[in-house]
Design an enzyme around this catalytic site. Structure first.
Site, mmCIF file in Angstrom:
data_model
loop_
_atom_site.group_PDB
_atom_site.id
_atom_site.type_symbol
_atom_site.label_atom_id
_atom_site.label_comp_id
_atom_site.label_asym_id
_atom_site.label_seq_id
_atom_site.Cartn_x
_atom_site.Cartn_y
_atom_site.Cartn_z
ATOM 1 N N LYS A 258 -28.304 -13.761 31.799
ATOM 2 C CA LYS A 258 -28.178 -15.263 31.785
ATOM 3 C C LYS A 258 -26.787 -15.699 32.134
ATOM 4 C CE LYS A 258 -29.923 -16.256 27.981
ATOM 5 N NZ LYS A 258 -30.306 -16.433 26.313
ATOM 6 N N HIS B 94 -18.994 -5.632 32.602
ATOM 7 C CA HIS B 94 -18.414 -6.023 34.109
ATOM 8 C C HIS B 94 -17.480 -7.050 33.811
ATOM 9 C CE1 HIS B 94 -21.754 -8.415 33.913
ATOM 10 N NE2 HIS B 94 -21.370 -8.979 34.873
ATOM 11 N N LYS C 107 -25.056 -9.054 21.940
ATOM 12 C CA LYS C 107 -26.055 -9.857 21.098
ATOM 13 C C LYS C 107 -25.910 -9.140 19.589
ATOM 14 C CE LYS C 107 -28.925 -13.247 20.599
ATOM 15 N NZ LYS C 107 -28.848 -14.515 21.502
#
Ligand code: NAD
Length: 475
Positions: free
Chosen positions: A98, A69, A110
């Site tokens: 986060k 997004h 990640k």
């Protein structure tokens, strides 16, 4: 290396999802939107050969993109034998939440490589990292505009410099190539203050917590950080800086440090710098003269203390040991150190938890500053520092003229000093951590259905992310 022996991060991923579900339950949020946010957008798995000591070895790595997004998607690269696809997906999801919590305009991602870095030389690790980088870049999982890694467990500045250099050679015409990764050494486009940013963020967030007297009282404590007993698990990048700053600058006592080979206990406080030297020289905490050695580190997690800072691995506080934890406050510096079930037990025992998605966000905040610095191609403070300094001198001069008295040195020094990059990074980090915790405390206190800081944090994250999904529309 057989993939059959890989541990599963599935429980971790489910744990993150369950924690988010608790937040969705107390929100007025469409369940379909919530499910769309929770899902991982894409995952790449690569297996590649590297010739090590004359033999071909195969390596497997992943990069998960949880949300897009906002772009780029951001998140570290981990080198460990705990890495699997699920773990990487869980960590990518945590990155999305986060970033939303600390107002960093990135999506979540990640990466991980299944490897024990201790088994390889520096040159071998360089070859492996450069090959992994090529795999990620060629498959669209690395670029300054879409996907930007950073250090995590088992990686650091060195690996980030190799990644940046490999990318530059692949795409030399990309003017912003250096922004393809953050956490680089300062000489290679890094930013001052990034190495210690996550530990510094832990310190700033705890400082802010202790400014909220009612919250401190709720956590069965009073006063400031001064004299508080703290146990730290993991004296790596995050744990070392957090322990160092809290003990050296805030007067807290680090009464135990837990590492992979056991723990060091000292009720009078451990000298963190000396322990770090010992670990560097000996590979572990065993034999350190500044405290008592305990072989079973997990037992030390259950010792009396004010604040427990897990800063190593996930799922270290689980259903079995959660009933024995005696800390009053847990500050999750690591990602996912408390399982969903343990979280419930800790809540029922009124042990407060400051969640990972807040506590360790300092790294991504300063990574954001580094990325901006790379895109603007100029060091923060370079334009205005001397100008601010001369304005400060004018003020000092005016004060002297108007009062006919000398201005004390410490006031002169403060006034006539322009902020350098370090000052600005620290100030921006402090501001981000303070505002994020204030919003979490406020959200927690405004809705009695929100029982804990973690749920409050996820309510904030889900409402910010859902707003951006709804504004753009899902089609
Ligand atoms: P690191 O590799 O620098 O440090 C990890 C430390 O944990 C090492 O000292 C290691 O020896 C120790 N350790 C390993 N096994 C242990 C065990 N069984 N018991 C106790 N200690 C053990 O990693 P890091 O970068 O400090 O990351 C630590 C945690 O913080 C991870 O969960 C990571 O995802 C999270 N995190 C890191 C950053 C960052 O900027 N580095 C940012 C956000 C979150």
């Amino acid at each position: 290396m057989s993939t059959a022996s890989m541990p599963s991060g599935l429980e971790f991923r489910q744990s993150v999802d369950h924690m988010v579900d608790r937040a969705v339950e107390v929100m007025d949020l469409d369940i379909d939107i919530a499910n769309a946010i929770k899902a991982c957008t894409s995952v790449l798995q690569v297996t590649f050969p590297v010739k090590i000591k004359g033999k071909i070895e195969m390596f497997t790595g992943w990069r998960a993109v949880h949300s897009i997004h906002r772009l780029p998607s951001k998140g570290g690269i981990r080198y460990a034998t705990s890495v699997d696809q699920y773990e990487v997906e869980a960590l990518a999801a945590l990155m999305s939440y986060k970033c939303a919590i600390v107002d960093v305009p990135f999506g979540g991602s990640k990466g991980g490589l299944y490897i024990d870095p201790k088994q390889y030389t520096r040159d071998e690790l360089q070859m492996i990292t450069r090959r992994f980088t090529r795999e990620l870049a060629k498959k669209g999982f690395l670029s300054p505009s879409t996907n930007v890694p950073a250090p995590d467990v088992g990686t650091g500045q060195r690996e980030m410099a190799w990644i940046a250099d490999t990318y530059k050679h692949l795409y030399p015409t990309d003017l912003n190539h250096v922004a393809c990764v953050t956490g680089k050494p300062v000489e290679h486009g890094g930013i001052r203050g990034r190495t210690e940013a996550t530990g510094r963020g832990v310190q700033y967030t705890l400082q802010e917590f202790f400014r909220h007297k009612e919250e401190v009282k709720d956590a069965s404590m009073d006063g400031s950080l001064e004299g508080k007993n703290i146990i730290v698990q993991g004296l790596g990048n995050v744990g070392y800086y957090a322990a160092k700053f809290l003990s050296e600058e805030d007067g807290a006592k680090i009464t135990a440090v837990i590492e992979w080979d056991g723990a060091i206990i000292n009720p009078d406080g451990i000298h963190i710098e000396e322990l770090r030297y010992h670990i560097n020289d000996n590979g572990g905490v065993k034999g350190f003269a500044g405290g008592t050695y305990e072989e079973d580190g997990t037992k030390v997690l259950e010792m009396e203390c004010d604040i427990l800072i897990p800063a190593a691995l996930e799922s270290v506080i689980h259903e079995e040991n959660a009933p024995n934890i005696k800390a009053k406050l847990i500050a999750e510096a690591a990602n996912g150190p408390v399982t969903f079930e343990a979280d419930r037990i800790l809540r029922s025992r009124n042990i407060k938890v400051l969640p990972d998605a807040l506590m360790n966000a300092g790294g991504v905040v300063v990574s954001y500053f580094e990325w901006i610095r790379n895109l603007t191609h100029i060091r923060f403070g370079r334009l205005e520092r001397r100008f601010d300094e001369s304005k400060g001198h004018c003020i000092v001069h005016a004060l002297k003229e108007m009062t006919g008295r000398d201005v004390p040195d410490y006031i002169q020094d403060n006034l006539a000093r322009g902020a350098d990059e370090f000052d600005l990074v620290r100030s921006g980090l402090d501001d981000s951590m303070r505002l994020a915790l204030q919003a979490i405390i406020d959200t927690h206190n405004r809705n009695e259905k929100i029982e804990d800081y973690r749920t409050a944090a996820y309510v904030i994250a889900m409402s910010k992310i859902s707003r951006s999904y709804l504004d753009i529309g899902i089609y």
